[in-house]
Design a protein around this motif. Structure first.
Motif, PDB file in Angstrom:
ATOM      1  N   TYR A 134       0.852  -1.189   0.000  1.00  0.00           N
ATOM      2  CA  TYR A 134       0.000   0.000   0.000  1.00  0.00           C
ATOM      3  C   TYR A 134       0.888   1.239   0.000  1.00  0.00           C
ATOM      4  N   ARG A 135       0.705   2.063  -1.019  1.00  0.00           N
ATOM      5  CA  ARG A 135       1.517   3.281  -1.188  1.00  0.00           C
ATOM      6  C   ARG A 135       3.015   2.984  -1.140  1.00  0.00           C
ATOM      7  N   GLY A 136       3.389   1.873  -1.767  1.00  0.00           N
ATOM      8  CA  GLY A 136       4.805   1.540  -1.893  1.00  0.00           C
ATOM      9  C   GLY A 136       5.424   0.874  -0.680  1.00  0.00           C
ATOM     10  N   ARG A 137       4.629   0.625   0.368  1.00  0.00           N
ATOM     11  CA  ARG A 137       5.163  -0.018   1.566  1.00  0.00           C
ATOM     12  C   ARG A 137       4.469  -1.356   1.790  1.00  0.00           C
ATOM     13  N   THR A 138       5.120  -2.221   2.592  1.00  0.00           N
ATOM     14  CA  THR A 138       4.628  -3.576   2.796  1.00  0.00           C
ATOM     15  C   THR A 138       3.953  -3.705   4.156  1.00  0.00           C
ATOM     16  N   TYR A 139       2.788  -4.360   4.150  1.00  0.00           N
ATOM     17  CA  TYR A 139       2.020  -4.564   5.381  1.00  0.00           C
ATOM     18  C   TYR A 139       1.469  -5.991   5.407  1.00  0.00           C
ATOM     19  N   VAL A 140       1.108  -6.433   6.601  1.00  0.00           N
ATOM     20  CA  VAL A 140       0.447  -7.729   6.779  1.00  0.00           C
ATOM     21  C   VAL A 140      -0.869  -7.478   7.509  1.00  0.00           C
ATOM     22  N   ILE A 141      -1.955  -7.902   6.884  1.00  0.00           N
ATOM     23  CA  ILE A 141      -3.283  -7.770   7.491  1.00  0.00           C
ATOM     24  C   ILE A 141      -3.590  -9.032   8.285  1.00  0.00           C
ATOM     25  N   THR A 142      -4.170  -8.864   9.468  1.00  0.00           N
ATOM     26  CA  THR A 142      -4.601 -10.004  10.276  1.00  0.00           C
ATOM     27  C   THR A 142      -5.779  -9.576  11.128  1.00  0.00           C
TER      28      THR A 142
END
Length: 407
Positions: A134-142
Motif C-alpha cells: 500500500y503506497r509503496g510499503r509492505t504490510y500484513v493484514i490479520t
C-alpha cells in the motif's frame, strides 16, 4: 439441542461446549428403505432359485481392467479441476504469512485474574495474515484478536521460510482488524479481488494456520453473504458484514485469506459457528473491500474515520410495527430522531421514515444500517430508499465524518 455459539479463532481457543452426538440421517434412511423393501416382498414377486441363477448368469461381469479404465475416464474431468486448485495454492502461498504472538496475562495460582497471589502468564497463540502493498510499503493484514495484548516485540511473522518482525501495529477493535507494517524486503504481496462481485455458490479456497499448522489449505463455496448480529467472543465485533463459507476453518485460521478461483483475496477469515470449537462447516470472513476501507484509514490516519448519517433508530422495529405503518415487509430501520445539521437533516430525512435500502442494498435492521453507514467513504453521496406515510421515495445523503459530531 444447544444453539451453536460463535468462536473467534486463536491457537488456544477453549471448547465452547460439548460436541453434540448426532445420528447420521443417511443411516436411518437406509434402514427405512430396507424395511420397505422387505415389507413389499411377497411370493408373487419372488423368483425361483433357478430363475434367479439364470438371470444372474446372463448379466455381464465387468473385468477389473475395464473398471479401472472407466475410473480413469471419469477422473480426467476431476483432475482438471484439482490441477487448477493446485495452481491457486502454489501462486498464493508466498503471500500468506504465519503469525505467532506472545500474550501476557495476569493470573493467580487458582487461575483467576484477581487476588493477591498475582503472576504473569505468557500465552503463545498462532494465526495467519495476508501480505499487501500500500503506497509503496509492505504490510500484513490479520485479525485484532490474533495479536491482542501483544507488544511489537512479541509478534513474529513467517513467510516462505523467512522470519520478519513488525515495526508498527495499528488496530481497529470494532471490526477485529489489525495491520502490521514490515520494513524488511522480501515479502510477496497478494492480489486483492472485489468482494462486491462475490456471489453465493462461488468456489473459494482458505489458507491459514489451524492449530499452528501453517499454510494449511481447504476449499468450499460461499454459503451466504451479509451476515451480521453475530455474538463473537467475549468482547464482540461491533461492525459486521460477513461472508459465510463451508470451507474448513479452524482455530488458527484467523487472519488468513479466503480466495476466489482467480487466486484473488476476497475475504479475511475471522470466526466460526461451532458446537465443538472446531470446524462445523460454518465459517465467517470479512469482505476484502471492507477490510481495505479500514486498513487504508489505519495507515493513512492512524485511526478509522467512521461515516455519519445523524439518525437514531428503533431497535424494536419489526413485522408488527411495519404493519401498523402500512408496510408488508418487516425489514428496514425506523428513524426515531434526527441530529440537527447532520446529513440526515440536510437531506430532509424525517422521523417515522423507514429506511429500506442504503446505497442500493436492502437494510435488514437498525444495526445493519449503522454498519453500512459507518463503512461508507467520507464525502460519499448515497441513495436511500425510504417509506414515508404510505409512499416510497429515494433520498440522497452526503456522508460526513462522525468525529465532527462527537459530543
Amino acid at each position: 439441542m444447544r444453539d451453536p455459539q460463535i468462536a473467534i479463532h486463536s491457537q488456544n481457543v477453549d471448547l465452547l461446549n460439548r460436541k453434540q452426538t448426532i445420528v447420521p440421517k443417511f443411516l436411518l434412511c437406509l434402514a427405512a428403505a430396507m424395511g420397505s423393501t422387505f415389507a413389499g416382498f411377497n411370493m408373487a414377486d419372488a423368483q425361483t432359485p433357478t430363475q434367479a441363477t439364470l438371470t444372474s448368469r446372463t448379466e455381464p461381469v465387468p473385468s477389473r481392467e475395464s473398471m479401472y479404465k472407466d475410473l480413469e475416464s471419469q477422473a480426467a474431468s476431476l483432475e482438471k479441476h484439482y490441477r487448477h486448485v493446485k495452481r491457486i495454492v502454489r501462486t498464493v502461498q508466498p503471500t500468506v504469512a504465519h503469525i505467532e504472538a506472545k500474550k501476557r496475562q495476569s493470573a493467580n495460582s487458582s487461575g483467576k485474574s484477581s487476588g493477591s497471589d498475582q503472576r504473569v502468564v505468557v500465552i503463545e497463540e498462532a494465526g495467519a495474515g495476508v501480505v499487501i502493498q500500500y503506497r509503496g510499503r509492505t504490510y500484513v493484514i490479520t485479525n485484532y484478536h490474533v495479536i491482542e495484548s501483544s507488544g511489537i516485540s512479541d509478534i513474529r511473522i513467517e513467510s516462505d521460510g523467512i522470519v520478519y518482525y513488525p515495526t508498527r501495529a495499528m488496530h481497529d477493535r470494532a471490526t477485529d482488524l489489525s495491520v502490521l507494517e514490515v520494513d524488511k524486503r522480501g515479502l510477496t504481496p497478494a492480489k486483492l479481488g472485489d468482494s462486491r462481485q462475490t456471489e453465493i455458490g462461488d468456489f473459494v479456497v482458505a489458507v491459514g494456520s489451524p492449530f499452528g499448522l501453517s499454510h494449511s489449505v481447504s476449499y468450499g463455496i460461499v454459503s451466504a453473504l451479509h451476515r451480521h448480529d453475530l455474538e463473537l467472543g467475549p468482547q464482540g465485533v461491533k461492525y459486521q458484514d460477513f461472508m459465510q463459507t463451508d470451507a474448513a476453518i479452524n482455530p488458527g485460521n484467523s487472519g488468513g485469506p479466503l480466495m476466489n478461483i482467480r487466486g484473488e483475496v476476497v475475504g479475511i477469515n475471522t470466526a466460526i459457528a461451532s458446537n465443538s470449537g472446531g470446524n462445523d462447516g460454518i465459517g465467517f470472513s470479512i469482505p476484502i473491500n471492507m477490510v481495505m476501507r479500514i486498513v487504508s484509514d489505519l495507515i493513512d490516519f492512524g485511526e478509522v474515520k467512521r461515516g455519519f448519517l445523524g439518525v437514531s433508530l428503533d431497535a424494536r422495529y419489526g413485522a408488527e410495527r411495519a404493519k401498523q405503518l402500512g408496510l408488508d415487509r418487516s425489514y428496514g430501520a425506523l428513524i426515531t430522531s434526527i441530529t440537527p445539521n447532520s446529513p440526515a437533516a440536510v437531506s430532509n430525512l424525517q422521523v417515522g421514515d423507514v429506511v429500506l435500502e442504503y446505497n442500493n442494498r436492502r437494510i435488514h435492521n437498525d444495526s445493519h444500517l449503522v454498519t453500512r453507514v459507518s463503512l461508507s467513504t467520507i464525502g460519499e453521496e448515497v441513495p436511500l430508499r425510504v417509506f414515508r406515510r404510505g409512499n416510497f421515495q429515494t433520498i440522497t445523503v452526503k456522508i460526513t465524518d462522525r468525529s465532527q459530531f462527537k459530543r
